[in-house]
Design a protein around this motif. Sequence first.
Motif, PDB file in Angstrom:
ATOM      1  N   UNK A   1      33.461  10.925  23.343  1.00 37.14           N
ATOM      2  CA  UNK A   1      33.593  12.360  23.114  1.00 37.14           C
ATOM      3  C   UNK A   1      32.201  12.972  23.119  1.00 37.14           C
ATOM      4  N   UNK A   2      32.077  14.285  23.259  1.00 39.30           N
ATOM      5  CA  UNK A   2      30.738  14.893  23.209  1.00 39.30           C
ATOM      6  C   UNK A   2      30.064  14.578  21.875  1.00 39.30           C
ATOM      7  N   UNK A   3      28.802  14.187  21.939  1.00 37.32           N
ATOM      8  CA  UNK A   3      28.107  13.810  20.712  1.00 37.32           C
ATOM      9  C   UNK A   3      26.619  14.045  20.851  1.00 37.32           C
ATOM     10  N   UNK A   4      25.967  14.081  19.701  1.00 36.02           N
ATOM     11  CA  UNK A   4      24.510  14.227  19.644  1.00 36.02           C
ATOM     12  C   UNK A   4      23.920  12.996  18.963  1.00 36.02           C
ATOM     13  N   UNK A   5      22.890  12.430  19.586  1.00 40.67           N
ATOM     14  CA  UNK A   5      22.169  11.273  19.065  1.00 40.67           C
ATOM     15  C   UNK A   5      20.813  11.749  18.548  1.00 40.67           C
ATOM     16  N   UNK A   6      20.413  11.260  17.403  1.00 40.65           N
ATOM     17  CA  UNK A   6      19.104  11.593  16.848  1.00 40.65           C
ATOM     18  C   UNK A   6      18.213  10.364  16.901  1.00 40.65           C
ATOM     19  N   UNK A   7      17.043  10.518  17.501  1.00 39.20           N
ATOM     20  CA  UNK A   7      16.038   9.461  17.541  1.00 39.20           C
ATOM     21  C   UNK A   7      14.827   9.916  16.736  1.00 39.20           C
ATOM     22  N   UNK A   8      14.456   9.134  15.746  1.00 39.05           N
ATOM     23  CA  UNK A   8      13.248   9.397  14.957  1.00 39.05           C
ATOM     24  C   UNK A   8      12.201   8.402  15.442  1.00 39.05           C
ATOM     25  N   UNK A   9      11.157   8.911  16.050  1.00 35.25           N
ATOM     26  CA  UNK A   9      10.131   8.065  16.646  1.00 35.25           C
ATOM     27  C   UNK A   9       8.771   8.463  16.091  1.00 35.25           C
ATOM     28  N   UNK A  10       7.800   7.566  16.158  1.00 36.08           N
ATOM     29  CA  UNK A  10       6.445   7.875  15.732  1.00 36.08           C
ATOM     30  C   UNK A  10       6.206   7.756  14.238  1.00 36.08           C
ATOM     31  N   UNK A  11       7.255   7.493  13.472  1.00 34.34           N
ATOM     32  CA  UNK A  11       7.125   7.413  12.010  1.00 34.34           C
ATOM     33  C   UNK A  11       6.115   6.355  11.600  1.00 34.34           C
ATOM     34  N   UNK A  12       6.168   5.204  12.262  1.00 39.20           N
ATOM     35  CA  UNK A  12       5.332   4.074  11.852  1.00 39.20           C
ATOM     36  C   UNK A  12       3.892   4.201  12.326  1.00 39.20           C
ATOM     37  N   UNK A  13       3.608   5.157  13.188  1.00 43.96           N
ATOM     38  CA  UNK A  13       2.232   5.361  13.641  1.00 43.96           C
ATOM     39  C   UNK A  13       1.656   6.664  13.121  1.00 43.96           C
ATOM     40  N   UNK A  14       2.362   7.293  12.174  1.00 40.78           N
ATOM     41  CA  UNK A  14       1.832   8.486  11.528  1.00 40.78           C
ATOM     42  C   UNK A  14       1.991   9.768  12.311  1.00 40.78           C
ATOM     43  N   UNK A  15       2.847   9.783  13.359  1.00 41.73           N
ATOM     44  CA  UNK A  15       3.117  10.994  14.129  1.00 41.73           C
ATOM     45  C   UNK A  15       4.626  11.147  14.264  1.00 41.73           C
ATOM     46  N   UNK A  16       5.321  11.483  13.185  1.00 47.55           N
ATOM     47  CA  UNK A  16       6.785  11.555  13.238  1.00 47.55           C
ATOM     48  C   UNK A  16       7.275  12.571  14.261  1.00 47.55           C
ATOM     49  N   UNK A  17       8.328  12.176  14.971  1.00 45.28           N
ATOM     50  CA  UNK A  17       8.878  12.978  16.058  1.00 45.28           C
ATOM     51  C   UNK A  17      10.398  12.919  15.978  1.00 45.28           C
ATOM     52  N   UNK A  18      11.038  14.014  16.376  1.00 42.80           N
ATOM     53  CA  UNK A  18      12.499  14.085  16.380  1.00 42.80           C
ATOM     54  C   UNK A  18      12.987  14.458  17.767  1.00 42.80           C
ATOM     55  N   UNK A  19      13.809  13.582  18.337  1.00 41.96           N
ATOM     56  CA  UNK A  19      14.387  13.806  19.653  1.00 41.96           C
ATOM     57  C   UNK A  19      15.903  13.823  19.505  1.00 41.96           C
ATOM     58  N   UNK A  20      16.545  14.816  20.120  1.00 43.26           N
ATOM     59  CA  UNK A  20      17.995  14.959  20.046  1.00 43.26           C
ATOM     60  C   UNK A  20      18.563  14.819  21.451  1.00 43.26           C
ATOM     61  N   UNK A  21      19.531  13.922  21.592  1.00 43.29           N
ATOM     62  CA  UNK A  21      20.115  13.616  22.897  1.00 43.29           C
ATOM     63  C   UNK A  21      21.587  13.979  22.857  1.00 43.29           C
ATOM     64  N   UNK A  22      21.979  14.924  23.703  1.00 33.93           N
ATOM     65  CA  UNK A  22      23.379  15.332  23.795  1.00 33.93           C
ATOM     66  C   UNK A  22      24.025  14.648  24.991  1.00 33.93           C
TER      67      UNK A  22
END
Length: 327
Positions: free
Chosen positions: A277-298
């Motif tokens: 079904x249609x969905x959104x995925x959240x990826x949290x990247x960069x946390x462990x290198x001190x540059x937190x990032x949020x990517x959302x994939x539909x």
Amino acid sequence: MDAIVPPCHREAMTTHTFPTGRNPHPDNTERPDAVEVLRYSAFTTDPAGGNPAGVVLDAASLGDARMLALAAEVGYSETAFVTAHDHAARRYRLRYFSPRAEVAFCGHATIATAVALASRTGTGELLFDTPAGEIRVGTGLVDGLVRATLTSVPARSRPAEDTTEVEPALRALRWTRDDLDDALPPHIAFAGNDHLVLGVRIRARLAALDYDFDALHDLMRDRGWTTVHLVHRVSPDRLDFDARDPFPVGGVVEDPATGAAAAAFGGYLRTLGLVSQPLRVHLRQGEDMGRPSDLYVDLHPDDPRARVTGTAVPLPAPAAPAPAPGR
């Protein structure tokens, strides 16, 4: 080889006739040899987070060697170059260079370029002709910031080969098969370029990443991978993931936010049958290198493309070196 763009991909970018012209905007720029280089951090609202990218909005006169040299001088994982434009049609030819090679597609530099253009020409849809194919990017204002959503080329994945891909990757990562999550089998995922996807069972293993740079570089060069996309599923009942992306073929240890890998990961999840079904995925990247990032994939079950959403914020140009003291 490194993610160098084959000549056939470059030819594919020439199907639209672009009028000539120059971009006059000087803000947020530096001028190495008179080339205006913008700096943005993508997939964040905080300049201290996200993935920095260089953006050159007027690269029509630059040759390959000059673009590669500029990317090395900027020093980010990628710099995007607008080599032709049709402002009336909001269509742009875009190429990407890491400090070491041209890359067929780069998600975070695409988001950064879209935000830079929308900030100057107004929000709306943009069309990028890239070596990986046509990429549409929608832009709009959210809480005073430009948010961009790129639509990838059709994403797909295949199981990784055990002896030639998985085993040497595990050796380079200094991991064992016990570290892998059986529910996330190793795959090669594609959405413009190839990424090895490995799911890790325990979050602490992801946090403790310490890999053999040269060994992973050589394997990725041999297999044509752009990054290795390492993921940990936060909870079995949610499509939220922590991610890390080693990028030795680009000349950097790790990418703090990788839009191309996020799009490819969408194809991976579809191949695993997780997109009913249609969905959104959240990826949290960069946390462990001190540059937190949020990517959302539909993702949509009837559409093989992935839509990756994020913001980008301008970064100040680096300070000029102090003049040498006089005698």
